[in-house]
Write a protein that holds these residues in place. Structure first.
Motif, PDB file in Angstrom:
ATOM      1  N   THR A 144     100.140 124.430  21.852  1.00 29.61           N
ATOM      2  CA  THR A 144      98.748 124.014  21.694  1.00 29.61           C
ATOM      3  C   THR A 144      98.560 122.695  22.431  1.00 29.61           C
ATOM      4  N   VAL A 145      97.488 122.623  23.211  1.00 27.31           N
ATOM      5  CA  VAL A 145      97.104 121.365  23.852  1.00 27.31           C
ATOM      6  C   VAL A 145      95.997 120.750  23.007  1.00 27.31           C
ATOM      7  N   ARG A 146      96.235 119.518  22.555  1.00 26.85           N
ATOM      8  CA  ARG A 146      95.274 118.833  21.677  1.00 26.85           C
ATOM      9  C   ARG A 146      94.828 117.545  22.361  1.00 26.85           C
ATOM     10  N   VAL A 147      93.522 117.366  22.490  1.00 30.25           N
ATOM     11  CA  VAL A 147      92.948 116.183  23.130  1.00 30.25           C
ATOM     12  C   VAL A 147      92.190 115.386  22.076  1.00 30.25           C
ATOM     13  N   LEU A 148      92.483 114.064  22.003  1.00 24.79           N
ATOM     14  CA  LEU A 148      91.913 113.215  20.961  1.00 24.79           C
ATOM     15  C   LEU A 148      91.121 112.078  21.595  1.00 24.79           C
ATOM     16  N   ASP A 149      90.006 111.703  20.934  1.00 23.02           N
ATOM     17  CA  ASP A 149      89.225 110.572  21.423  1.00 23.02           C
ATOM     18  C   ASP A 149      89.420 109.355  20.523  1.00 23.02           C
ATOM     19  N   GLY A 150      88.672 108.278  20.813  1.00 24.37           N
ATOM     20  CA  GLY A 150      88.877 107.015  20.108  1.00 24.37           C
ATOM     21  C   GLY A 150      88.465 107.034  18.663  1.00 24.37           C
ATOM     22  N   ARG A 151      87.667 107.982  18.219  1.00 26.76           N
ATOM     23  CA  ARG A 151      87.270 108.089  16.825  1.00 26.76           C
ATOM     24  C   ARG A 151      88.093 109.107  16.053  1.00 26.76           C
ATOM     25  N   GLY A 152      89.145 109.592  16.690  1.00 31.13           N
ATOM     26  CA  GLY A 152      90.006 110.540  16.002  1.00 31.13           C
ATOM     27  C   GLY A 152      89.551 111.976  16.062  1.00 31.13           C
ATOM     28  N   ARG A 153      88.452 112.228  16.775  1.00 32.40           N
ATOM     29  CA  ARG A 153      88.004 113.614  16.907  1.00 32.40           C
ATOM     30  C   ARG A 153      88.903 114.327  17.912  1.00 32.40           C
ATOM     31  N   ALA A 154      89.167 115.572  17.662  1.00 27.74           N
ATOM     32  CA  ALA A 154      90.130 116.301  18.491  1.00 27.74           C
ATOM     33  C   ALA A 154      89.640 117.713  18.758  1.00 27.74           C
ATOM     34  N   ALA A 155      90.112 118.234  19.882  1.00 27.07           N
ATOM     35  CA  ALA A 155      89.901 119.645  20.220  1.00 27.07           C
ATOM     36  C   ALA A 155      91.251 120.226  20.587  1.00 27.07           C
ATOM     37  N   ALA A 156      91.547 121.402  20.066  1.00 22.43           N
ATOM     38  CA  ALA A 156      92.838 122.041  20.303  1.00 22.43           C
ATOM     39  C   ALA A 156      92.635 123.371  21.025  1.00 22.43           C
ATOM     40  N   VAL A 157      93.449 123.595  22.056  1.00 15.70           N
ATOM     41  CA  VAL A 157      93.341 124.824  22.837  1.00 15.70           C
ATOM     42  C   VAL A 157      94.742 125.435  22.965  1.00 15.70           C
ATOM     43  N   PRO A 158      94.962 126.650  22.489  1.00  8.98           N
ATOM     44  CA  PRO A 158      96.259 127.307  22.724  1.00  8.98           C
ATOM     45  C   PRO A 158      96.442 127.593  24.216  1.00  8.98           C
ATOM     46  N   VAL A 159      97.627 127.373  24.696  1.00 11.75           N
ATOM     47  CA  VAL A 159      97.905 127.694  26.092  1.00 11.75           C
ATOM     48  C   VAL A 159      97.607 129.163  26.360  1.00 11.75           C
ATOM     49  N   SER A 160      97.976 130.029  25.445  1.00 13.43           N
ATOM     50  CA  SER A 160      97.790 131.467  25.634  1.00 13.43           C
ATOM     51  C   SER A 160      96.329 131.866  25.750  1.00 13.43           C
ATOM     52  N   ALA A 161      95.417 130.984  25.312  1.00 13.40           N
ATOM     53  CA  ALA A 161      93.993 131.306  25.403  1.00 13.40           C
ATOM     54  C   ALA A 161      93.447 131.102  26.806  1.00 13.40           C
ATOM     55  N   VAL A 162      94.127 130.302  27.606  1.00  9.13           N
ATOM     56  CA  VAL A 162      93.600 129.982  28.937  1.00  9.13           C
ATOM     57  C   VAL A 162      94.549 130.357  30.065  1.00  9.13           C
ATOM     58  N   SER A 163      95.799 130.724  29.730  1.00  8.10           N
ATOM     59  CA  SER A 163      96.793 130.935  30.802  1.00  8.10           C
ATOM     60  C   SER A 163      97.928 131.813  30.289  1.00  8.10           C
ATOM     61  N   ASP A 164      98.572 132.523  31.236  1.00 10.52           N
ATOM     62  CA  ASP A 164      99.801 133.249  30.899  1.00 10.52           C
ATOM     63  C   ASP A 164     101.029 132.539  31.496  1.00 10.52           C
ATOM     64  N   ALA A 165     100.917 131.231  31.677  1.00  8.60           N
ATOM     65  CA  ALA A 165     102.028 130.470  32.247  1.00  8.60           C
ATOM     66  C   ALA A 165     103.280 130.520  31.376  1.00  8.60           C
ATOM     67  N   LEU A 166     103.118 130.734  30.068  1.00 10.55           N
ATOM     68  CA  LEU A 166     104.268 130.762  29.172  1.00 10.55           C
ATOM     69  C   LEU A 166     104.717 132.183  28.851  1.00 10.55           C
ATOM     70  N   VAL A 167     104.237 133.144  29.633  1.00 13.61           N
ATOM     71  CA  VAL A 167     104.735 134.519  29.558  1.00 13.61           C
ATOM     72  C   VAL A 167     105.771 134.690  30.658  1.00 13.61           C
ATOM     73  N   ARG A 168     106.962 135.148  30.298  1.00  7.46           N
ATOM     74  CA  ARG A 168     107.997 135.347  31.302  1.00  7.46           C
ATOM     75  C   ARG A 168     107.516 136.332  32.359  1.00  7.46           C
ATOM     76  N   MET A 169     107.858 136.075  33.600  1.00  6.89           N
ATOM     77  CA  MET A 169     107.415 136.934  34.699  1.00  6.89           C
ATOM     78  C   MET A 169     108.196 138.248  34.688  1.00  6.89           C
TER      79      MET A 169
END
Length: 905
Positions: free
Chosen positions: A587-612
Motif C-alpha cells: 500500500t502506498v500511503r501519502v500524508l499531509d501536514g494535518r495528518g490526513r492520508a490517502a492510501a492506494v494499493p499497488v495492485s489497484a494501479v499496476s501489475d508491477a508486483l505480479v511476477r512476469m
C-alpha cells in the motif's frame, strides 16, 4: 611438389595448436582436461579453455560464451574462421572439466527443449489477459497524409574505411521520402544489427564483399513498416546497410560499436552535402529538404549499441549533427555506455532469443541519473511475446529473401515464448508493435507531437495498431517536470523502517549484498554483468521484505519539497522478489501536514508486483522493475500543497519481498534534448610498455578529462585480457574518481616480468558507466613489448641405422622461450634418396620438412625414418635444410644438418 605454407599446416598437426603467428601463438602447457573437441590448460591467470567446432559459430548479436560442466564461465573470442573459441577463466572448476560447450547469454538455444516442454508459470494466465490502458486517439502505426517515395543509393561495397573496424565498409541505404512535404524535414536513420552478411553459394573465407555466387543479405530493407509510417507523416528516413561490420566485428575490441557509430556519422556527412550543395546520386533533389539539426537514430541488435555510441561520438565532436533522439531496439550493451542529454527509449522484446538477457535495460539504468541537470526524457518499452528477429522482415521466415529463423525457436503451446503459445506474437503482429512505437517515439521527440506522449510516459496508453500486444512502459519524465524523492540506492534514514519489515540496499546478482541469486540464464537484466566490464557496479535498489502486516517504510519530505500541486503523479519502479510468492502487494500511503492520508494499493494501479510469465526455465521469468504510477488526483482529501510523508506499507500481504527504485513526483513532458556538448569528456589513451626482467612492471593508462569539472566525475575501468597469452598481464577492475579540478588519473595494470623470449602482448582497457561526464574514447589498447633476446636454434647432425624406425635430428634452443618455435624446409638428397632410403614425417613421401619446439621446452623434434632394406650398401647421407623459422628473430637462414644412415645388412 612443395607448397609454401606447409610449415603452418605441419605444425598445427604436430603440436595441435593454432597457426604460428604472433596473434595466435599461445604458451603451451599440458592439458589438465581434454577431449577431441576441447581442452583446458593452466596458465598464470587461471585456465585457458578452448573449444573446436565442426561448423562456424552462428552469427548472432550476443557474445558467445563457453560453459564448463554446464556453467557459463565467460565470453569467448572466436577465430577468423569461426571454428575455434577461446577464453581465460579463474574458475577452478575448469580444472575438472568433463564437458565444454558453446552457450549464449540467457541461453534459450540450448535450453530450448525444456523451454518448450515446461509447464506454465504461476502467473502466465494473468499475462494472457493482463490489463491494458486506453487507446490513443492518434495511432502512430497508421499512415499519414503524405505518399512515400523510396529509392536507394549504393556507393560501393568498400566505399569507406571504418577506424573502429580496420576494414572498409559498404555505403548503401534505402531512402523513404514524404512526397510533397515542404521545407526541411527531421531525419531518422535506421541501422540493422548483426546477421549473416552473405547467403547462397560460394561463401568462403573472406566474409566481405560477398564472393561470386553469393548475395548480400539485405537487412537494411527490413524496416519498411516504421520507415513508411514516419515518412508518410513528413519525416525523412534512411535505412543503412552494415554487412561489412557484421563480417569483421568478431575481432573488434568493442564488438563493432565504434565502427557502427562511424558508419552512421559518415552517412550523415553525405546527407549534409546532398541536402545543401547537392550532388551524388540525387543531384539537387534533397537540397533544403533535410534538417540535420533534428536527427533521430534507431538501432536494432548490435545496431542499438551503435546508435548509442554515435550519439555520444557526435557530442564529443562538437555536436555537428543535432542527434536528439535514440531508440535502441533489442540492443546489446557490451560496454555500459550512458547516453546523456538525448531522449531515449529502449525497446525490449520479452522473448528475445538472441540478446536473451535484455542487456539494453542498462542503457536506461545507467543514463537516468548519470548527469546532474539532464533534461531529456527516457523510457523502456517491454513487449511481451516479441522475439529478437521479427522486427526486421529480412530476418523473418516467410518474408526474407535470405534464410532466417525464429530466434526463440521451437514449436509447442505451453511455454510463454514458444511459437504456438497464445501470448506469443505472430511476425506481423510484432512488426505492427514495432512500427507503432518506433514511429511514435520519433514523432514525439523530433516533431514534438505531444498527442503521442501517453505512449511513453508510463501511463499504459496504447496504439490500436499494436493489437493484442501486452506492453509495459517505464518512464523517467524530463527534469523540468520531475521531482525526485529517492532512488532507493542508499540506506534509508534511521527509524524509516518500522514493524515487521526490513529494508536493505542491494546490487548485482553475486556476492555479498546481491539483489538475487540466479542461475546465470539472463533472468536479471538490471544486474547481469556486461561483456567488457563484467565487474562494473550495476543498479542499486532497495529490497523490502516483511513477515507481517505491520511493516512500513516512511519517507519524510523536506519543507521545500512539500508542495507537489504542479505534478500529475507519484511513481516508482518495483518488482517482486523471485524468492517470494508469485503475486504480492503493498500500500502506498501519502500524508499531509494535518495528518490526513490517502492510501492506494499497488495492485489497484499496476501489475508491477505480479511476477512476469515463465516458470524458471530458459531465462524466464525476467526480473524487471516496472512502473507503479499513482495519479495525484486520486489522493482525495490530501493537501497537495503540504505533503509531509510517503509510506510503503505491508498491510496487504502477510509475507513478501519486493524491490523498489526511483520514487518521484512527475508530470508527462517531452523534455529538452540535444547533444551533450557542454559535458566534460573522459578518455583513455593507449599505452606501450616493456615487459621487464624481474618483479612487477606496470602499464600505466592515462585517463583524462577534457576540462576540470565542478562535480566529482567517476568512471569504471576494466581490462580485457588477451585470449592468446596472459602470461604477463594481470586483470584490473576499479573505479576512477576525478575530484573537482582534477583532469588526470592513472590506471595501473601490473605486468609480470620475466627473462624468457615471448611475443609482444596486446590487451584492452575499457572505461564505462560515467557519472557527470561523456565517454569520448572508451577503449584503449595496451601493448607489452618483450625485451628478451631470441634464443638461438641449434640443429645437430643425425646418425641412425636402417630399420631403427622414427628418429629425430637433435634440435634445441640456447634458452627457454614462451613462443612456439616452428620451422620448415626441404629434405635434400645426397647418396640417400627420399623414398627408397629415408622418409620424412609425411606419407606419401615428399621433400617437405616440418618440425618444432613447444613453448617452455628446450628440445624439439625433426622426425625422419631410415627405410630398412635387404641390400648391403655403403653408408649414405642426406641433408635437412631449414629455410623457414617462426618464433625466432634475426636467425640466419638456411640452417642445415646432415643425416647419416648406416647399413645393417
Amino acid at each position: 611438389m612443395r607448397v609454401r605454407g606447409s610449415l603452418v599446416l605441419g605444425m598445427a598437426v604436430l603440436l595441435a595448436v593454432a597457426p604460428l603467428t604472433a596473434q595466435a601463438a599461445t604458451p603451451e602447457v599440458p592439458s589438465v582436461a581434454t577431449s577431441n573437441k576441447w581442452d583446458v590448460r593452466q596458465v598464470p591467470a587461471g585456465y585457458r579453455v578452448t573449444l573446436r567446432l565442426d561448423e562456424p559459430v552462428p552469427v548472432r548479436a550476443a557474445m558467445p560464451l563457453l560453459a564448463v560442466n554446464g556453467i557459463p564461465v565467460g565470453v569467448a573470442r572466436q577465430s577468423a574462421d569461426g571454428r575455434t573459441l577461446t577464453l581465460i577463466t579463474s574458475d577452478r572448476t575448469a580444472a575438472s572439466a568433463h564437458d565444454v560447450q558453446l552457450v549464449w547469454p540467457g541461453d534459450v538455444s540450448n535450453a530450448g527443449v525444456s523451454a518448450r516442454a515446461q509447464a506454465g508459470g504461476p502467473t502466465d494466465a494473468y499475462w494472457l489477459k493482463a490489463r491494458k490502458g486506453p487507446l490513443l486517439k492518434e495511432d502512430p502505426g497508421k499512415s499519414g497524409k503524405y505518399k512515400v517515395e523510396t529509392s536507394e543509393y549504393n556507393l560501393g561495397d568498400e566505399a569507406v574505411f571504418l577506424p573502429g573496424l580496420g576494414q572498409k565498409s559498404e555505403v548503401l541505404g534505402k531512402v523513404y521520402a514524404p512526397v510533397g512535404a515542404v521545407g526541411q524535414r527531421p531525419l531518422v536513420v535506421f541501422l540493422h544489427g548483426r546477421h549473416e552478411s552473405c547467403y547462397g553459394e560460394g561463401v568462403g573465407d573472406k566474409p566481405w564483399p560477398c564472393p561470386k555466387g553469393a548475395k548480400p543479405v539485405p537487412s537494411y530493407r527490413g524496416y519498411d513498416g516504421p520507415a513508411k509510417a514516419l515518412a508518410s507523416n513528413g519525416y525523412q528516413v534512411v535505412s543503412i546497410s552494415s554487412n561489412s561490420i557484421n563480417a569483421y566485428d568478431y575481432d573488434a575490441s568493442d564488438g563493432g560499436a565504434q565502427a557502427r557509430a562511424e558508419l552512421i556519422l559518415h552517412h550523415l556527412s553525405l546527407w549534409k552535402k546532398w541536402s545543401t550543395a547537392g550532388g551524388g546520386p540525387f543531384g539537387t533533389k534533397y537540397v533544403g529538404k533535410v534538417d540535420l539539426q533534428n536527427v533521430g537514430l534507431m538501432g536494432h541488435s548490435r545496431g542499438g549499441e551503435g546508435v548509442a555510441r554515435a550519439a555520444v561520438v557526435n557530442a564529443d565532436r562538437g555536436g555537428q549533427y543535432g542527434i536528439r533522439a535514440v531508440l535502441p531496439l533489442a540492443p546489446v550493451d557490451f560496454a555500459r555506455s550512458s547516453v546523456p542529454g538525448v531522449a531515449m527509449s529502449v525497446l525490449l522484446p520479452y522473448c528475445d532469443g538472441d540478446v536473451s538477457d535484455l542487456q539494453g535495460q542498462k542503457f536506461y539504468d545507467d543514463t537516468r541519473l548519470s548527469v546532474t541537470g539532464d533534461g531529456a526524457a527516457r523510457s523502456t518499452v517491454t513487449v511481451l511475446g516479441a522475439n529478437h528477429n521479427f522486427f526486421n522482415t529480412e530476418w523473418t521466415p516467410g518474408q526474407s529473401v535470405a534464410p532466417s529463423a525464429d530466434d526463440w525457436g521451437g514449436e509447442g503451446n505451453t511455454a510463454p515464448c514458444s511459437s504456438g503459445y497464445a501470448g506469443r506474437l505472430k511476425a506481423k503482429e510484432q512488426q505492427a508493435v514495432g512500427t507503432a512505437y518506433v514511429a511514435g517515439f520519433f514523432r514525439l521527440q523530433l516533431g514534438h507531437e505531444k498527442q503521442l506522449l501517453p505512449l511513453f510516459d508510463g501511463s499504459d496508453a496504447r496504439a490500436a495498431s499494436a493489437g493484442k500486444a501486452v506492453v509495459r512502459v517505464v518512464a523517467q519524465a524530463p527534469l523540468a517536470s520531475r521531482r525526485d524523492v529517492t532512488a532507493f540506492d542508499k540506506a534509508l534514514a534511521k527509524g524509516a523502517v518500522t514493524g515487521k519489515a526490513t529494508a536493505a540496499v542491494c546490487i548485482g546478482e553475486t556476492g555479498k549484498g546481491a539483489c538475487l541469486t540466479t542461475d546465470g540464464s539472463g533472468d536479471a537484466p538490471h544486474w547481469d554483468g556486461a561483456a567488457y566490464v563484467s565487474a562494473a557496479p550495476t543498479l542499486a535498489v532497495t529490497r523490502l521484505s516483511w513477515t507481517g502486516k505491520t511493516g512500513a517504510v516512511r519517507l519524510n519530505l523536506p519543507a521545500a519539497q512539500r508542495d507537489v500541486r504542479r505534478y500529475a503523479a507519484l511513481s516508482f519502479r518495483a518488482a517482486p522478489d523471485p524468492a517470494s510468492t508469485p503475486t504480492t502487494d503493498l500500500t502506498v500511503r501519502v500524508l499531509d501536514g494535518r495528518g490526513r492520508a490517502a492510501a492506494v494499493p499497488v495492485s489497484a494501479v499496476s501489475d508491477a508486483l505480479v511476477r512476469m510469465p515463465g516458470n524458471k526455465s530458459a531465462g524466464l521469468p525476467k526480473n524487471l522493475l516496472r512502473t507503479v504510477r499513482i495519479p495525484l488526483s486520486s489522493l482525495k482529501g490530501v493537501n497537495l500543497r503540504d505533503v509531509r510523508a510517503i509510506e510503503l506499507r505491508t498491510d496487504r500481504v502477510a509475507k513478501g519481498a519486493a524491490y523498489v527504485s526511483d520514487l518521484a513526483f512527475s508530470s508527462p513532458g517531452v523534455g529538452s534534448s540535444a547533444p551533450a556538448v557542454t559535458l566534460p569528456k573522459v578518455s583513455v589513451a593507449d599505452v606501450t610498455t616493456k615487459e621487464g626482467n624481474k618483479g612487477t612492471n606496470y602499464a600505466d593508462f592515462v585517463v583524462r578529462l577534457s576540462r576540470p569539472a565542478t562535480r566529482p566525475v567517476t568512471v569504471f575501468a576494466q581490462t580485457t585480457l588477451p585470449y592468446e597469452d596472459v602470461m604477463l598481464v594481470q586483470d584490473v577492475a576499479q573505479a576512477v574518481v576525478f575530484k573537482p579540478g582534477q583532469v588526470r588519473q592513472l590506471v595501473r595494470v601490473p605486468i609480470k616480468s620475466n627473462t624468457r623470449d615471448t611475443f609482444d602482448t596486446k590487451f584492452s582497457l575499457a572505461i564505462a558507466v560515467p557519472k557527470e561526464a561523456l565517454l569520448a574514447r572508451s577503449f584503449a589498447q595496451g601493448l607489452v613489448l618483450d625485451d628478451d633476446p631470441s634464443p638461438k636454434l641449434i640443429l645437430g647432425n643425425l646418425t641412425t641405422t636402417e630399420g631403427k624406425g622414427e628418429v629425430t635430428f637433435p634440435v634445441r634452443l640456447s634458452a627457454l622461450s614462451d613462443k612456439h618455435i616452428g620451422f620448415g624446409g626441404v629434405w635434400k638428397d645426397g647418396t640417400a634418396i627420399l623414398g627408397p632410403d629415408y622418409r620424412g614425417q609425411y606419407d606419401p613421401p615428399e621433400h617437405t620438412l616440418v618440425g618444432g619446439i613447444e613453448s617452455g621446452k628446450l628440445a624439439g623434434e625433426l622426425i625422419v625414418q631410415a627405410i630398412d632394406d635387404k641390400v648391403k650398401e655403403p653408408t649414405e647421407t642426406f641433408t635437412a635444410v631449414l629455410d623457414e623459422v617462426v618464433g625466432i628473430d634475426g636467425i640466419k637462414l638456411p640452417v642445415t644438418a646432415t643425416g647419416t644412415v648406416l647399413d645393417n645388412d
